[in-house]
Every structure is written in structure tokens, then in C-alpha cells.
Design a protein around this motif. Structure first.
Motif, PDB file in Angstrom:
ATOM      1  N   ARG A 226       0.861  -1.185   0.000  1.00 42.18           N
ATOM      2  CA  ARG A 226       0.000   0.000   0.000  1.00 42.18           C
ATOM      3  C   ARG A 226       0.894   1.230   0.000  1.00 42.18           C
ATOM      4  O   ARG A 226       2.068   1.151   0.342  1.00 42.18           O
ATOM      5  N   VAL A 227       0.329   2.364  -0.359  1.00 51.37           N
ATOM      6  CA  VAL A 227       1.084   3.610  -0.381  1.00 51.37           C
ATOM      7  C   VAL A 227       0.293   4.666   0.381  1.00 51.37           C
ATOM      8  O   VAL A 227      -0.921   4.781   0.208  1.00 51.37           O
ATOM      9  N   ALA A 228       0.982   5.395   1.258  1.00 54.04           N
ATOM     10  CA  ALA A 228       0.362   6.514   1.968  1.00 54.04           C
ATOM     11  C   ALA A 228       0.948   7.802   1.414  1.00 54.04           C
ATOM     12  O   ALA A 228       2.146   7.896   1.215  1.00 54.04           O
ATOM     13  N   VAL A 229       0.101   8.778   1.160  1.00 50.70           N
ATOM     14  CA  VAL A 229       0.547  10.041   0.575  1.00 50.70           C
ATOM     15  C   VAL A 229       0.436  11.150   1.622  1.00 50.70           C
ATOM     16  O   VAL A 229      -0.636  11.359   2.191  1.00 50.70           O
ATOM     17  N   ILE A 230       1.571  11.829   1.891  1.00 47.63           N
ATOM     18  CA  ILE A 230       1.547  12.974   2.803  1.00 47.63           C
ATOM     19  C   ILE A 230       1.488  14.255   1.994  1.00 47.63           C
ATOM     20  O   ILE A 230       2.292  14.460   1.087  1.00 47.63           O
ATOM     21  N   ALA A 231       0.507  15.085   2.295  1.00 44.94           N
ATOM     22  CA  ALA A 231       0.453  16.429   1.710  1.00 44.94           C
ATOM     23  C   ALA A 231      -0.439  17.258   2.617  1.00 44.94           C
ATOM     24  O   ALA A 231      -1.239  16.703   3.385  1.00 44.94           O
ATOM     25  N   ASP A 232      -0.313  18.546   2.562  1.00 49.64           N
ATOM     26  CA  ASP A 232      -1.126  19.442   3.396  1.00 49.64           C
ATOM     27  C   ASP A 232      -1.068  19.048   4.871  1.00 49.64           C
ATOM     28  O   ASP A 232      -2.079  19.063   5.569  1.00 49.64           O
ATOM     29  N   LYS A 233       0.092  18.641   5.353  1.00 51.55           N
ATOM     30  CA  LYS A 233       0.329  18.347   6.775  1.00 51.55           C
ATOM     31  C   LYS A 233      -0.401  17.102   7.286  1.00 51.55           C
ATOM     32  O   LYS A 233      -0.505  16.896   8.486  1.00 51.55           O
ATOM     33  N   ARG A 234      -0.967  16.290   6.406  1.00 53.75           N
ATOM     34  CA  ARG A 234      -1.600  15.067   6.892  1.00 53.75           C
ATOM     35  C   ARG A 234      -1.520  14.002   5.801  1.00 53.75           C
ATOM     36  O   ARG A 234      -1.050  14.266   4.696  1.00 53.75           O
ATOM     37  N   ILE A 235      -2.008  12.784   6.139  1.00 53.88           N
ATOM     38  CA  ILE A 235      -2.067  11.725   5.135  1.00 53.88           C
ATOM     39  C   ILE A 235      -3.330  11.951   4.326  1.00 53.88           C
ATOM     40  O   ILE A 235      -4.436  11.857   4.866  1.00 53.88           O
ATOM     41  N   ILE A 236      -3.195  12.260   3.044  1.00 53.67           N
ATOM     42  CA  ILE A 236      -4.404  12.562   2.283  1.00 53.67           C
ATOM     43  C   ILE A 236      -4.986  11.311   1.645  1.00 53.67           C
ATOM     44  O   ILE A 236      -6.156  11.299   1.289  1.00 53.67           O
ATOM     45  N   ALA A 237      -4.204  10.266   1.506  1.00 52.99           N
ATOM     46  CA  ALA A 237      -4.767   9.047   0.933  1.00 52.99           C
ATOM     47  C   ALA A 237      -3.871   7.865   1.272  1.00 52.99           C
ATOM     48  O   ALA A 237      -2.660   8.001   1.356  1.00 52.99           O
TER      49      ALA A 237
END
Lengths: 275, 370
Positions: A226-237
């Protein structure tokens, strides 16, 4: 003083989620890195963590392993809260994870073999010298280094070999959880592909859960469950790559559907087709 | 069953013994029974792992080693154990963990020889380094626009201005000690009025500059070595070279010039503060009024004492900065080297300063500035 092993150090974690982060906030002074970040890692998976430079991937890893204090929120590792935890709790958890830092972070005055021995000596001082030497040797070999690398100093190794030596040290205590911070950064494509395969093999053989920070799209396609995406100071997906490709978020879309993302996907499809 | 790893030996019907391992065989548990396992002797037909509750690579390694030593076959392993056994089996190695050790009778002559040849090499290198600095100075004279004024001013601030408080405090206390201890001795001859001569001459001629040199070597010489050494480790120095900036021009010359310029000023400042310290003792303990003490200094201290101190300060500054920069540029390999080289920079600078000071003492007396 050698640290005492926690009483239940030989019990493997049976729960579903070795890492659970809830509502994490971290900040350097005024600068907020994470705000209300939540993430759950499943046991036995390789979770890739991606995000732009400076989005706080490494800080998240440092928060989970206790090098960066959390301002708010809850972090559980192996079902135990480690935010403001008692030192004893930390010890019990620390012997069960291994960390590969970006530059390898090998102790430069010790040989590779001695580097691997450091955590063993620290946590299990009752292991006899001979057995400890044996353990250090096979860990180095397991990490894919040649036999004579054991007695070499980090300054004598190439970048790729340093990473492998760092991996050997991270695996010294037979951890259940492995943190890799950009393991393939700075490696040539052949070396990077080999390192990916090694990670996958070790994960399957040793039953590891892997938390893997990377910029390398090929690594994501090859080995990540699985892949976790960090953006905007949180995990967005969080999700498998096919799920993320469908995402409407502009950063994720650009990441996976940009030129490099498409190239990595195509090469994966070719490889699958050939196999 | 207790929580730890255990083993037992059972006789099979076929006649061969069977070694049964039970409990968890993990890195956290095998340490306790490793010695007992070593003590087992004899041949076994099989090693039974079916009672092993948990296993990791360390447990698998122990089982593998037992199997090899006793010529036994491993049976009853779980799927996970099988994978681990296969993995550690392929990772077998006998390599030494540390580079091979040299026996003592070879080591001592080798080290002595090393020391001598390195000492000789060191002298050659220092002279070579000095040559590099001179060449860079020459090329800066031809191209004065390449000279880094900002770096020089910054280094002058670091070497000079920011060390004023500590050097002042040190000198003030030294002045107090000389005046107080000197007066105690001079009282025995009824000559405590000569305390003024003692304080004035010794601080201007010797101690002001010498103590300042030691302080600057400790503060700035070490900083030069550590800064330049770290820059070498992080390849900043190499980066400069590739861009076409000469590291000697950019890093070494500003530091050396700053030290040469600041040393006489600091030495003079130190002497003055020490004399003030002496005057305070005069006022409080000897009955010599503060201003009288200072006016007497002018009468009893010859001007050449001041020149002796100021002239010595120039080569002292050069030596300190040269040692710091040279050792910094010699750093290679690892972070331990930075520490080693920093120590060497300070020690060699202070040593050379004191040797040179002894030479100057004789020299200035000989030329009549006694």
C-alpha cells in the motif's frame, strides 16, 4: 549500563496494526509540520510513504520512533502508546524495530560487523561473544554484502554498500518492524532494483512489517503493498497504487500520472507481461 | 513449561539420540542457554524443532550450527522456521569481524617507523602548506579583487572581538595573582613598591601575549581545525575547488590574517587589563593608590617591553592559525579524525608558541632589550 530486556520481549506482536497514529501534530516552534495526521499500518505489509520534499515524511518516521516529540495526538506501536511513554515501555518497543537512516548512519569508528553487534550488546549482553560474532556475520551476508565487507570500516564502502550495512544493523535484533528512510536514494538503477528485491525477500522470509519512505516510483510499483501520501500536513490518501491512480487530488494525480509515474507503470506492466 | 528456551535429549528406537528443542528460540532467549548447548556432546540423528513455539533468525542459526556440529538432520520445523533456516544457511560466513591483528613484536617497530616517517612527512607537509599560503598571498596581491574582505572581518570578529570578555577576565585575575603573590615575596626585602615593576614588565613582556596565545589557540585554533575539517568531510572543500575557488584563498588566508592582526591587539589588551588587576591589588592591599600605580608603570617599564610583546604576538598568531588550518585540511575519512586533528592543532600550536617564546626571551635580551 546495559538495558534490561522487557519481560515479554520474546512475544511477537499478534495484533493487526503494529503502528497506529491518531491526530498527530508535530511542530518546530511556529512551523507546523503535521496537523491532525492519522495513519494505520497493517501487520506484514510494506507501506510506502510518499510526499513532496519537505512534506514531513522523515519527521513522521522520527515521531513514530520517538526522536521527535509530538505536540498533540496519539502514537501506538505494537499496541502500546509511546507518546510521553515511560522509559520501560520504550525499551520493550525499541528492541523490536530496526531503523535504516538515509545516509546509513553507521558508526564510523567501528567495522561493519561491529556496527551490527552494537544493538545486540546493548539489549542482550548475556549472548556469548562467539554467538554474537556469528549473528553479526550472517546478518551482513543476509543483507547482500560480500563476505569481506564484515571487517571493513564504513569509510571504505560505497554508498550502496553503506545502505546494506545499515540494513544489516537494522536487522540485528530480528525486528518485527523495519523503518527504511529513502533506501534507494542515490543508488544506481541496478543497485536500487537489487535493494528492492532484497527488501521484499527479507520481508517475506522474516515476516517483517516495513515502513518505507521513498521518492522512487519503481520501488512503489515493485514492492509496496500500500502507499500513503503525505500532503497538506496530513495523510491525504492510503491505498494500493491502482486505487491512488484514480484519485482526484491534484498532487496524487500529478505524482502517478506525470511522465515518471507513467514510465514506472509501463515498465511494471512490461515486467508483469513478460512473467 | 517456563518462558525460556529449553532442550532435552531423547533416545529413539533406531538407537540414535534425538535433540528436542522447545520453547521460544529468539534473540532474547537463546543467550541464556547458549553455553549449555555448547556443552552437548555426541552424535545425534535428528534435531526436533516441533516443540519450538517461536523462532527468529538467531534461533535458526543456533539450530543450524547444532546440526552442522553433531551431524544431525533438522526435523519438525514449521513453515516459518524452514524459510529462516534456508536463509541463514545461505548466509554462512567465516570472515573476521575486525581487520587482522598484527602481533606485538611486529607492531612496535612498525609504529615507531610510522611515527618517524610521519613526523618527517609532517614537517614537509607543513612547509608545503606554508608555501601554498605564500603562493596564494602572492596571487592575491596580483588580483586584489579576489581577496575576501567580508570573511576577514568575520574572522577578526570571531578571533578578536568575541574573545574580549574571557581574555579580559583571565588577564585581570592573572594581574591580581602576580601583584598579590609578588608583593608577599617582595615584602621580605621591604621592597613591595617594586610590585609595580614586576606587574608592568612581566605582563607587557611575557604573560600578556603568552596567555592570550594559549587562549586563542584553545578558542580559535581549535575552531579553525574543526570547521575546515568538517568542511572537508562534507566535501565542501572539494566543491569549492571544482567551482574554481581556491580553498587556501577562501578559507585559510582570512583566518591566518585575522589571527595575525588580532593577536597583538589582544595581547596589548590583555597586558593592560592585567596591569589594572595589579593596580586594584595595590589600592586594596598594598596602600599604593590606583592612579599612582598606573603612573609609576609609565616610569618603570621601558618602552621596548611593549615592543617585545607586540612583536612576539605576530608570529604567535601565524603559528596558531597555521596549525589550525593545516590540521583542518588534513582531515580525511571519518568524524573521529576531526576530533583528533583539532586536538593536534591546539597541542602543536601551544607547544610551538612556548618554544618560540623561549627563543625570543634569549634573543631580545641579547640585543639589549633586557
Amino acid at each position: 549500563m546495559p538495558e534490561q530486556n522487557a519481560p515479554d520481549a520474546h512475544k511477537r506482536f499478534r495484533g493487526e496494526h503494529p503502528i497506529v497514529v491518531e491526530g498527530l501534530k508535530t511542530a518546530f516552534g511556529e512551523h507546523v509540520v503535521h496537523d491532525n495526521l492519522s495513519l494505520t499500518v497493517n501487520r506484514g505489509e510494506i507501506l510506502g510513504v510518499v510526499g513532496g520534499s519537505g512534506s514531513g515524511k522523515s519527521v513522521l518516521m522520527r515521531a513514530i520512533i520517538g526522536l521527535q516529540a509530538a505536540a498533540e495526538g496519539e502514537i501506538e506501536v505494537f499496541g502500546r502508546s509511546i507518546v510521553n511513554a515511560e522509559p520501560d515501555t520504550y525499551l520493550g518497543v525499541r528492541s523490536r524495530w530496526g531503523v535504516l537512516f538515509q545516509g546509513g548512519a553507521l558508526f564510523s569508528t567501528l567495522t561493519v560487523g561491529e556496527n551490527v553487534e552494537v544493538p545486540l550488546k546493548q539489549f542482550y549482553p548475556d549472548i556469548e561473544d562467539e554467538l554474537r560474532h556469528d549473528i553479526a556475520r550472517y546478518k551482513v551476508m543476509l543483507s547482500g554484502l560480500p563476505e569481506d565487507a564484515v571487517s571493513k570500516f564504513p569509510a571504505e564502502l560505497s554508498g550502496g554498500m553503506k545502505k546494506r550495512a545499515g540494513l544489516a544493523r537494522a536487522l540485528a535484533l530480528d525486528p518485527e518492524l523495519l523503518f527504511l528512510d529513502e533506501p534507494t536514494a542515490g543508488l544506481d538503477p541496478i543497485g536500487a532494483a537489487k535493494f528492492d528485491r532484497l527488501t521484499k525477500e527479507l520481508q517475506e522470509t522474516l515476516g517483517l512489517t516495513v515502513f518505507l519512505i521513498t521518492h522512487d516510483l519503481d520501488t512503489l510499483y515493485e514492492i509496496c503493498d500500500r502507499v500513503a501520501v503525505i500532503a497538506d500536513k496530513r495523510i491525504i490518501a492510503v491505498g494500493t497504487i491502482p486505487e491512488l491512480i484514480e484519485s482526484k487530488h491534484p498532487w496524487i494525480d500529478e505524482y502517478f500520472n506525470g511522465p515518471r509515474g507513467r514510465a514506472a507503470r509501463a515498465s511494471k506492466q512490461r515486467a508483469d507481461g513478460a512473467a | 513449561m517456563s518462558g525460556g528456551a529449553e532442550f532435552s535429549i531423547e533416545q529413539d528406537e533406531g538407537g540414535k539420540a534425538r535433540l528436542v528443542l522447545s520453547g521460544p528460540y529468539l534473540v532474547s532467549t537463546v543467550g541464556a542457554i547458549d553455553q549449555d548447548l555448547h556443552a552437548i556432546e555426541g552424535e545425534f540423528g535428528t534435531i526436533d524443532l516441533s516443540a519450538v513455539s517461536e523462532i527468529d533468525t538467531v534461533g535458526a542459526w543456533v539450530a543450524c550450527r547444532l546440526a552442522a556440529r553433531h551431524g544431525a538432520k533438522i526435523t519438525g520445523e514449521s513453515g516459518r522456521a524452514k524459510r529462516l533456516l534456508a536463509a541463514v544457511e545461505t548466509a554462512r560466513s567465516d570472515a573476521d569481524l575486525t581487520p587482522p591483528r598484527v602481533p606485538l613484536w611486529e607492531l612496535i617497530p612498525e609504529l615507531t617507523g610510522d611515527l618517524v616517517s610521519k613526523g618527517g612527512q609532517g614537517v614537509v607537509n607543513v612547509i608545503g602548506f606554508l608555501g601554498q599560503v605564500l603562493i596564494a598571498c602572492g596571487s592575491l596581491l596580483i588580483h586584489p579583487r579576489r581577496f575576501r574582505v567580508k570573511a576577514l572581518v568575520r574572522q577578526m570578529e570571531l578571533v578578536g572581538v568575541s574573545s574580549l570578555p574571557i581574555i579580559g577576565l583571565m588577564s585581570f585575575l592573572i594581574g591580581i595573582v602576580i601583584a598579590q603573590q609578588g608583593s608577599v615575596q617582595l615584602q621580605q626585602f621591604g621592597a613591595e613598591a617594586l610590585t609595580v615593576n614586576l606587574v608592568g614588565r612581566i605582563t607587557l613582556r611575557e604573560l600578556g601575549v603568552l596567555m592570550t596565545a594559549i587562549m586563542v589557540a584553545g578558542r580559535s585554533g581549535s575552531a579553525f581545525a574543526a570547521q575546515i575539517g568538517t568542511m572537508k568531510l562534507t566535501e565542501e572543500v572539494d566543491a569549492m575547488r571544482t567551482i574554481g575557488i581556491s580553498p587556501v584563498e577562501a578559507l585559510v588566508i582570512p583566518r591566518i590574517l585575522a589571527a595575525i592582526i588580532m593577536m597583538p591587539l589582544l595581547g596589548f589588551y590583555s597586558s593592560v587589563v592585567a596591569i589594572i588587576g595589579g593596580a586594584v591589588v595595590g589600592e586594596l592591599m598594598l596602600g599604593i593608590p590606583f592612579w599612582t600605580f598606573l603612573i609609576r608603570i609609565e616610569e618603570v617599564v621601558p618602552t621596548y617591553d611593549l615592543w617585545v610583546g607586540l612583536i612576539k604576538a605576530l608570529p604567535f598568531g601565524l603559528i596558531i592559525a597555521l596549525a589550525g588550518c593545516y590540521h583542518g585540511m588534513q582531515v580525511r575519512g571519518n568524524s573521529e579524525e576531526v576530533g583528533l586533528r583539532t586536538t593536534m592543532a591546539v597541542v602543536s600550536a601551544i607547544f610551538t608558541v612556548i618554544v618560540l617564546d623561549a627563543f625570543f626571551a634569549v634573543f631580545f635580551t641579547e640585543i639589549g632589550w633586557g
